[in-house]
Design a protein around this motif. Structure first.
Motif, PDB file in Angstrom:
ATOM      1  N   SER A 119      30.161  42.385  83.207  1.00 18.46           N
ATOM      2  CA  SER A 119      29.878  44.134  82.613  1.00 18.46           C
ATOM      3  C   SER A 119      28.458  44.118  83.709  1.00 18.46           C
ATOM      4  CB  SER A 119      29.751  43.150  81.669  1.00 18.46           C
ATOM      5  OG  SER A 119      29.178  42.246  81.477  1.00 18.46           O
ATOM      6  N   LYS A 120      27.951  44.100  83.388  1.00 17.84           N
ATOM      7  CA  LYS A 120      26.813  44.664  83.601  1.00 17.84           C
ATOM      8  C   LYS A 120      25.327  43.181  83.252  1.00 17.84           C
ATOM      9  CE  LYS A 120      22.377  47.851  84.141  1.00 17.84           C
ATOM     10  NZ  LYS A 120      20.976  47.626  83.371  1.00 17.84           N
ATOM     11  N   VAL A 121      24.853  43.239  84.806  1.00 12.67           N
ATOM     12  CA  VAL A 121      24.400  41.089  84.311  1.00 12.67           C
ATOM     13  C   VAL A 121      22.843  41.550  84.508  1.00 12.67           C
ATOM     14  CG1 VAL A 121      24.006  39.379  85.103  1.00 12.67           C
ATOM     15  CG2 VAL A 121      26.251  40.193  84.548  1.00 12.67           C
ATOM     16  N   ASP A 122      21.522  41.836  83.380  1.00  6.52           N
ATOM     17  CA  ASP A 122      20.687  41.444  83.604  1.00  6.52           C
ATOM     18  C   ASP A 122      19.966  40.644  83.364  1.00  6.52           C
ATOM     19  OD1 ASP A 122      19.737  44.678  84.236  1.00  6.52           O
ATOM     20  OD2 ASP A 122      21.153  45.452  82.986  1.00  6.52           O
ATOM     21  N   PHE A 123      19.265  39.960  84.339  1.00  7.63           N
ATOM     22  CA  PHE A 123      18.630  38.609  84.136  1.00  7.63           C
ATOM     23  C   PHE A 123      19.035  37.964  83.094  1.00  7.63           C
ATOM     24  CE2 PHE A 123      15.388  42.433  83.064  1.00  7.63           C
ATOM     25  CZ  PHE A 123      14.095  42.530  84.045  1.00  7.63           C
ATOM     26  N   ASP A 124      19.977  37.053  84.482  1.00  6.77           N
ATOM     27  CA  ASP A 124      21.524  36.495  84.205  1.00  6.77           C
ATOM     28  C   ASP A 124      21.901  36.190  83.273  1.00  6.77           C
ATOM     29  OD1 ASP A 124      20.524  35.205  86.418  1.00  6.77           O
ATOM     30  OD2 ASP A 124      18.680  33.826  85.935  1.00  6.77           O
ATOM     31  N   SER A 125      22.245  37.173  82.124  1.00  7.33           N
ATOM     32  CA  SER A 125      23.042  37.417  80.836  1.00  7.33           C
ATOM     33  C   SER A 125      23.901  39.341  80.396  1.00  7.33           C
ATOM     34  CB  SER A 125      21.536  37.378  79.484  1.00  7.33           C
ATOM     35  OG  SER A 125      22.901  38.056  78.424  1.00  7.33           O
ATOM     36  N   SER A 126      24.797  38.994  80.264  1.00  6.88           N
ATOM     37  CA  SER A 126      25.474  40.099  79.735  1.00  6.88           C
ATOM     38  C   SER A 126      25.181  40.371  78.724  1.00  6.88           C
ATOM     39  CB  SER A 126      27.348  39.668  80.260  1.00  6.88           C
ATOM     40  OG  SER A 126      27.560  39.357  81.171  1.00  6.88           O
ATOM     41  N   SER A 127      24.735  40.397  78.168  1.00  4.92           N
ATOM     42  CA  SER A 127      24.596  41.206  76.441  1.00  4.92           C
ATOM     43  C   SER A 127      23.760  42.728  76.155  1.00  4.92           C
ATOM     44  CB  SER A 127      23.367  39.641  75.820  1.00  4.92           C
ATOM     45  OG  SER A 127      24.080  38.376  75.327  1.00  4.92           O
ATOM     46  N   THR A 128      24.132  43.257  75.793  1.00  2.00           N
ATOM     47  CA  THR A 128      23.888  44.424  75.955  1.00  2.00           C
ATOM     48  C   THR A 128      22.386  44.572  74.630  1.00  2.00           C
ATOM     49  OG1 THR A 128      26.374  45.123  75.314  1.00  2.00           O
ATOM     50  CG2 THR A 128      24.794  46.151  74.770  1.00  2.00           C
ATOM     51  N   TYR A 129      21.818  45.597  75.327  1.00  5.25           N
ATOM     52  CA  TYR A 129      20.591  45.524  74.804  1.00  5.25           C
ATOM     53  C   TYR A 129      19.927  47.407  75.391  1.00  5.25           C
ATOM     54  CZ  TYR A 129      15.760  45.510  72.994  1.00  5.25           C
ATOM     55  OH  TYR A 129      14.594  45.862  72.637  1.00  5.25           O
ATOM     56  N   PRO A 130      20.807  48.633  74.230  1.00 11.14           N
ATOM     57  CA  PRO A 130      20.864  49.357  74.426  1.00 11.14           C
ATOM     58  C   PRO A 130      19.172  49.858  74.696  1.00 11.14           C
ATOM     59  CG  PRO A 130      21.933  48.913  72.540  1.00 11.14           C
ATOM     60  CD  PRO A 130      21.810  47.734  72.973  1.00 11.14           C
ATOM     61  N   ILE A 137      28.492  47.510  78.957  1.00  8.71           N
ATOM     62  CA  ILE A 137      28.792  48.550  79.692  1.00  8.71           C
ATOM     63  C   ILE A 137      27.770  49.874  79.346  1.00  8.71           C
ATOM     64  CG2 ILE A 137      30.839  50.287  79.667  1.00  8.71           C
ATOM     65  CD1 ILE A 137      31.500  47.041  79.918  1.00  8.71           C
ATOM     66  N   ASN A 138      27.172  49.868  81.196  1.00  5.96           N
ATOM     67  CA  ASN A 138      25.897  50.760  81.341  1.00  5.96           C
ATOM     68  C   ASN A 138      25.086  50.531  80.495  1.00  5.96           C
ATOM     69  OD1 ASN A 138      27.397  51.952  83.710  1.00  5.96           O
ATOM     70  ND2 ASN A 138      28.968  52.668  81.907  1.00  5.96           N
ATOM     71  N   GLY A 139      24.671  49.364  79.593  1.00  5.99           N
ATOM     72  CA  GLY A 139      23.934  48.964  78.730  1.00  5.99           C
ATOM     73  C   GLY A 139      23.658  49.427  77.981  1.00  5.99           C
ATOM     74  N   ALA A 140      24.746  49.832  77.263  1.00  6.69           N
ATOM     75  CA  ALA A 140      25.299  51.200  75.976  1.00  6.69           C
ATOM     76  C   ALA A 140      26.411  49.749  75.055  1.00  6.69           C
ATOM     77  CB  ALA A 140      25.791  52.081  76.286  1.00  6.69           C
ATOM     78  N   PRO A 141      26.796  50.288  73.883  1.00  7.50           N
ATOM     79  CA  PRO A 141      27.903  49.439  72.878  1.00  7.50           C
ATOM     80  C   PRO A 141      28.604  49.835  72.991  1.00  7.50           C
ATOM     81  CG  PRO A 141      26.098  50.355  71.831  1.00  7.50           C
ATOM     82  CD  PRO A 141      25.336  51.414  72.806  1.00  7.50           C
ATOM     83  N   LEU A 142      30.407  49.579  72.965  1.00  7.58           N
ATOM     84  CA  LEU A 142      31.247  49.976  73.586  1.00  7.58           C
ATOM     85  C   LEU A 142      31.908  51.399  72.567  1.00  7.58           C
ATOM     86  CD1 LEU A 142      32.673  46.360  72.915  1.00  7.58           C
ATOM     87  CD2 LEU A 142      32.159  48.214  74.982  1.00  7.58           C
ATOM     88  N   LYS A 143      32.078  51.908  72.946  1.00 10.98           N
ATOM     89  CA  LYS A 143      32.874  53.142  73.283  1.00 10.98           C
ATOM     90  C   LYS A 143      34.363  53.521  73.222  1.00 10.98           C
ATOM     91  CE  LYS A 143      31.317  56.093  76.352  1.00 10.98           C
ATOM     92  NZ  LYS A 143      30.670  55.027  77.305  1.00 10.98           N
ATOM     93  N   ALA A 144      35.339  54.667  72.605  1.00 11.37           N
ATOM     94  CA  ALA A 144      36.050  54.504  73.004  1.00 11.37           C
ATOM     95  C   ALA A 144      36.261  55.345  74.641  1.00 11.37           C
ATOM     96  CB  ALA A 144      37.412  56.135  72.092  1.00 11.37           C
ATOM     97  N   GLY A 145      37.237  54.844  75.535  1.00  7.71           N
ATOM     98  CA  GLY A 145      37.377  54.828  76.458  1.00  7.71           C
ATOM     99  C   GLY A 145      37.056  53.788  77.355  1.00  7.71           C
TER     100      GLY A 145
END
Length: 276
Positions: A119-130, A137-145
């Protein structure tokens, strides 16, 4: 290694790990899994390191299809593999297998994939923060596809049994005194509060007024677990995606060990406080 394709999921599904640390001075929230213990268990079930990214979901379940051989675990919800109910252990999927995961039994559930989810890593973390498009995945919640691919393998397939996760209707949460504790006119431990339905990853709103000598404070540092008291007397417990500063009195702080327990109380559930 493994690869899953998201067929359908809810709006609160995202990739999370332990979160971001050491960057709050830049206004960057911690983020990370709301229930760290359940995240760790999901990782252990597939032989991963404790801090490997997982899929966190809430309010709704998910459906996924295996694109490659994968070892998967689901914690906090029921899972069906090709229509067959799976036990509380990790299980193997082969290309074409369909995994259906129910709505979490409490609030949050977790899916782990053997190996490290890419996944995208920002500031040493993969945690999503929209809001900042961090992680995931591109900094967004998961979606179909969306495609979830892991690299490397779990150290070994684990066979940890774990108890069925059930929501608790009445939960006691331990707190410590906050910087503005002396503003209070009554003890939080003398009251029972109800979880408001507007609660989310930023904060848990409590229904139940606390009397206090209300005074605004200069915008001051806050962290997950801080209990703010707005003018209406309805406490707010700040959670993983909370802001880094605030101007409401910080009357108390939930201990780190109880944050996951609090996060798993459903709207309408009751909590009480034990002060140390």
């Amino acid at each position: 290694m493994g690869k899953l394709k998201v067929i359908k999921t809810g709006p609160a599904a995202s990739i999370q790990d332990f979160g971001r640390f050491g960057v709050r001075r830049y206004g960057i929230p911690q983020s990370g899994a709301m229930d760290i213990n359940m995240m760790i268990l999901a990782n252990k079930l597939v032989g991963n390191e404790e801090d490997f990214p997982v899929i966190e979901f809430a309010m709704m379940g998910s459906k996924m299809e295996a694109l490659e051989e994968s070892i998967v675990s689901v914690v906090g919800a029921e899972s069906m593999l090709n229509g067959k109910k799976m036990s509380n252990k990790s299980f193997e999927m082969v290309p074409g297998d369909q995994l259906e995961v129910s709505t979490p039994a409490a609030v949050y559930g977790y899916i782990a994939l053997a190996g490290k989810i890419q996944s995208k890593v920002d500031f040493d973390s993969s945690s999503t923060y929209p809001p900042a498009k961090f992680g995931g995945i591109n900094g967004a919640p998961l979606k179909a596809g969306d495609i979830l691919e892991s690299k490397g393998d779990g150290r070994s397939k684990k066979e940890y049994d774990h108890p069925e996760i059930r929501p608790e209707p009445d939960v006691e949460i331990t707190i410590m005194k906050g910087p503005e504790w002396e503003y209070l006119k009554e003890l939080p431990s003398n009251k029972t509060f109800v979880i408001d339905s507007s609660s989310n990853r930023m904060g848990i709103r409590l229904i139940g007024e606390l009397q206090c000598d209300y005074r605004e404070i200069k915008s001051s540092a806050v962290v997950p677990g801080i209990i703010q008291l707005p003018p209406n007397g309805q406490p707010i417990v700040l959670m993983n995606d909370c802001q880094t500063t605030g101007g409401y009195p910080r009357i108390a702080k939930v201990i780190k060990e109880d944050l996951g327990k609090l996060a798993q109380v459903k709207a309408g559930g009751k909590i009480s406080f034990n002060t140390i």
